[in-house]
Design a protein around this motif. Sequence first.
Motif, mmCIF file in Angstrom:
data_model
loop_
_atom_site.group_PDB
_atom_site.id
_atom_site.type_symbol
_atom_site.label_atom_id
_atom_site.label_comp_id
_atom_site.label_asym_id
_atom_site.label_seq_id
_atom_site.Cartn_x
_atom_site.Cartn_y
_atom_site.Cartn_z
ATOM 1 N N UNK A 1 1.614 3.971 -40.939
ATOM 2 C CA UNK A 1 1.987 4.128 -39.537
ATOM 3 C C UNK A 1 2.259 5.592 -39.206
ATOM 4 N N UNK A 2 2.916 6.265 -40.121
ATOM 5 C CA UNK A 2 3.253 7.670 -39.901
ATOM 6 C C UNK A 2 1.994 8.526 -39.788
ATOM 7 N N UNK A 3 1.026 8.272 -40.635
ATOM 8 C CA UNK A 3 -0.226 9.029 -40.610
ATOM 9 C C UNK A 3 -0.941 8.859 -39.277
ATOM 10 N N UNK A 4 -0.978 7.631 -38.791
ATOM 11 C CA UNK A 4 -1.620 7.344 -37.508
ATOM 12 C C UNK A 4 -0.893 8.039 -36.358
ATOM 13 N N UNK A 5 0.428 7.937 -36.328
ATOM 14 C CA UNK A 5 1.207 8.532 -35.252
ATOM 15 C C UNK A 5 1.173 10.059 -35.297
ATOM 16 N N UNK A 6 1.130 10.622 -36.496
ATOM 17 C CA UNK A 6 1.087 12.081 -36.641
ATOM 18 C C UNK A 6 -0.199 12.646 -36.033
ATOM 19 N N UNK A 7 -1.319 11.940 -36.210
ATOM 20 C CA UNK A 7 -2.575 12.396 -35.606
ATOM 21 C C UNK A 7 -2.462 12.401 -34.078
ATOM 22 N N UNK A 8 -1.844 11.344 -33.537
ATOM 23 C CA UNK A 8 -1.654 11.292 -32.092
ATOM 24 C C UNK A 8 -0.741 12.395 -31.599
ATOM 25 N N UNK B 1 8.815 11.954 -31.662
ATOM 26 C CA UNK B 1 9.938 11.085 -32.002
ATOM 27 C C UNK B 1 9.612 9.985 -32.989
ATOM 28 N N UNK B 2 8.589 9.155 -32.727
ATOM 29 C CA UNK B 2 8.273 8.074 -33.668
ATOM 30 C C UNK B 2 7.867 8.570 -35.056
ATOM 31 N N UNK B 3 7.232 9.746 -35.119
ATOM 32 C CA UNK B 3 6.848 10.310 -36.419
ATOM 33 C C UNK B 3 8.102 10.699 -37.194
ATOM 34 N N UNK B 4 9.014 11.377 -36.526
ATOM 35 C CA UNK B 4 10.270 11.770 -37.165
ATOM 36 C C UNK B 4 11.062 10.544 -37.604
ATOM 37 N N UNK B 5 11.096 9.510 -36.762
ATOM 38 C CA UNK B 5 11.836 8.295 -37.110
ATOM 39 C C UNK B 5 11.314 7.686 -38.409
#
Length: 274
Positions: free
Chosen positions: A138-145, A96-100
């Motif tokens: 932020x997106x790069x970090x969240x995508x890895x998670x 969700x946060x990545x898509x947002x």
Amino acid sequence: MAQKSAGTQQQDISQTEASVVQGPVGQLIALAGAFNAALAQCVEDAAPDAVHRVRTGSRRLQAMLEAMLRENATFALDHQARAWLRQLKQIRRAAGPVRDLDVHRKLLETLVGKPAQGGDANPLHKQAEALDEWLKSERKHLARGMQKQIRKRQHGLAERQTAVLNAVGSIPTESLRTGRSADAVALEDFVRAVDAMPLLDAENLHDFRKATKKARYVAESVTEKGPYSSVAQALKRTQDAIGEWHDWQCLFEEAETALGKDAPDLSAHLEREV
């Protein structure tokens, strides 16, 4: 007891597909296949389209599973479906946060356009560029998670999917209740949301949108591709209107977090949009 391999699990699923391929079960199998394909792509490359399909796919599966449980309550199906739903929720929370952030970056580009390459950019473009860099990081970090969560849960998801399909397959075909239309079930879901949130405000509007989206997916479940029913279309218009407001609101808050008082022009633009 030794765990089944992913290949064995897929073979079990294929056997279920061979026995029941029509109606709600066939639709569930098709949704699961599309979701699994998006998961596999996300593990390799968390591209915006794959992330979108993972989140949307998990919500469609949730909507259909919950509708099936209401219409065909058995202990085996309820137990297995809820275990699958818990796994799907964890994946959705990670995606969700990545898509947002993908949506917010596109909104930012829509608002100010792409800064001109070379030459001096105006203050608004400079501020937008700074915010976009923050969003991208932020997106790069969240995508890895997110990818880590998918890898961690892929085996469990496959097991839960097999268990649900086997549980559904064990229910005699004549016992599967499909009398009510998808539109009727969807409207019931929507009315339940209205009853729970009769007064809408900034605090609960996003939750209302999520409930509306779930109802929309139920209404769309009988059709693989459009045109969808008038109920599904009306629910989507409601969902989209709330979603547009929420996305601009989130982007405004992200600008405040990332840039603080250093982006007065951008903040003013975003506040007007909200």
